[in-house]
Design a protein around this motif. Sequence first.
Motif, mmCIF file in Angstrom:
data_model
loop_
_atom_site.group_PDB
_atom_site.id
_atom_site.type_symbol
_atom_site.label_atom_id
_atom_site.label_comp_id
_atom_site.label_asym_id
_atom_site.label_seq_id
_atom_site.Cartn_x
_atom_site.Cartn_y
_atom_site.Cartn_z
ATOM 1 N N GLU A 264 0.829 -1.205 0.000
ATOM 2 C CA GLU A 264 0.000 0.000 0.000
ATOM 3 C C GLU A 264 0.867 1.259 0.000
ATOM 4 O O GLU A 264 0.520 2.257 -0.633
ATOM 5 C CB GLU A 264 -0.943 -0.016 1.202
ATOM 6 C CG GLU A 264 -1.963 -1.154 1.113
ATOM 7 C CD GLU A 264 -2.694 -1.389 2.416
ATOM 8 O OE1 GLU A 264 -2.248 -0.866 3.472
ATOM 9 O OE2 GLU A 264 -3.713 -2.094 2.395
ATOM 10 N N VAL B 60 1.926 1.983 -3.548
ATOM 11 C CA VAL B 60 0.856 2.595 -4.328
ATOM 12 C C VAL B 60 0.717 4.074 -3.967
ATOM 13 O O VAL B 60 0.585 4.933 -4.854
ATOM 14 C CB VAL B 60 -0.476 1.835 -4.106
ATOM 15 C CG1 VAL B 60 -1.638 2.576 -4.736
ATOM 16 C CG2 VAL B 60 -0.370 0.415 -4.622
ATOM 17 N N ILE B 61 0.780 4.381 -2.687
ATOM 18 C CA ILE B 61 0.682 5.781 -2.246
ATOM 19 C C ILE B 61 1.851 6.582 -2.803
ATOM 20 O O ILE B 61 1.669 7.704 -3.299
ATOM 21 C CB ILE B 61 0.640 5.850 -0.700
ATOM 22 C CG1 ILE B 61 -0.671 5.262 -0.186
ATOM 23 C CG2 ILE B 61 0.827 7.285 -0.212
ATOM 24 C CD1 ILE B 61 -0.743 5.099 1.303
ATOM 25 N N ALA C 107 3.581 5.978 -5.546
ATOM 26 C CA ALA C 107 3.381 6.136 -6.995
ATOM 27 C C ALA C 107 2.375 7.246 -7.286
ATOM 28 O O ALA C 107 2.572 8.058 -8.199
ATOM 29 C CB ALA C 107 2.917 4.816 -7.607
ATOM 30 N N ILE C 108 1.318 7.332 -6.501
ATOM 31 C CA ILE C 108 0.313 8.387 -6.692
ATOM 32 C C ILE C 108 0.922 9.754 -6.395
ATOM 33 O O ILE C 108 0.690 10.722 -7.133
ATOM 34 C CB ILE C 108 -0.929 8.109 -5.819
ATOM 35 C CG1 ILE C 108 -1.652 6.863 -6.327
ATOM 36 C CG2 ILE C 108 -1.862 9.319 -5.803
ATOM 37 C CD1 ILE C 108 -2.762 6.388 -5.414
ATOM 38 N N VAL C 109 1.719 9.842 -5.348
ATOM 39 C CA VAL C 109 2.360 11.115 -5.000
ATOM 40 C C VAL C 109 3.294 11.558 -6.119
ATOM 41 O O VAL C 109 3.320 12.736 -6.489
ATOM 42 C CB VAL C 109 3.107 10.991 -3.653
ATOM 43 C CG1 VAL C 109 4.013 12.181 -3.402
ATOM 44 C CG2 VAL C 109 2.116 10.838 -2.507
ATOM 45 N N LEU D 146 3.058 10.801 -9.286
ATOM 46 C CA LEU D 146 2.242 11.234 -10.420
ATOM 47 C C LEU D 146 1.644 12.625 -10.197
ATOM 48 O O LEU D 146 1.573 13.434 -11.113
ATOM 49 C CB LEU D 146 1.125 10.225 -10.681
ATOM 50 C CG LEU D 146 1.553 8.892 -11.303
ATOM 51 C CD1 LEU D 146 0.366 7.940 -11.352
ATOM 52 C CD2 LEU D 146 2.116 9.123 -12.697
ATOM 53 N N VAL D 147 1.213 12.901 -8.987
ATOM 54 C CA VAL D 147 0.563 14.176 -8.704
ATOM 55 C C VAL D 147 1.578 15.320 -8.666
ATOM 56 O O VAL D 147 1.381 16.358 -9.297
ATOM 57 C CB VAL D 147 -0.228 14.096 -7.372
ATOM 58 C CG1 VAL D 147 -0.707 15.468 -6.943
ATOM 59 C CG2 VAL D 147 -1.395 13.145 -7.511
#
Length: 90
Positions: free
Chosen positions: A9, A12-13, A15-17, A19-20
């Motif tokens: 998890e 995933v967090i 990777a999202i950070v 991307l953002v």
Amino acid sequence: MIGLPQGAEWLVILAIVILVFGAAKLPDLARGTGQALRIFKAETKGLRDDDDDEKSPPPAPPAATELPPTPPAAPVENPVEDRQADKNNG
């Protein structure tokens, strides 16, 4: 109930950070977060120190020391009055 994120998890967090915010801005983001945490810790420590100061009793006033008695002062003649007396007599 939702608990703390586990190993996958976190990935995933992260990777999202990325991307953002983008990879270039991550060091600035981390630096800003670190500074904010340092300021927060310093302020909370200051508040705790202030609370401790209010709870402690005030310092005791210094002990009064008695001064030795002074001898009575000898009467001092006023030279101005002596000059006026000389003018009147002379």
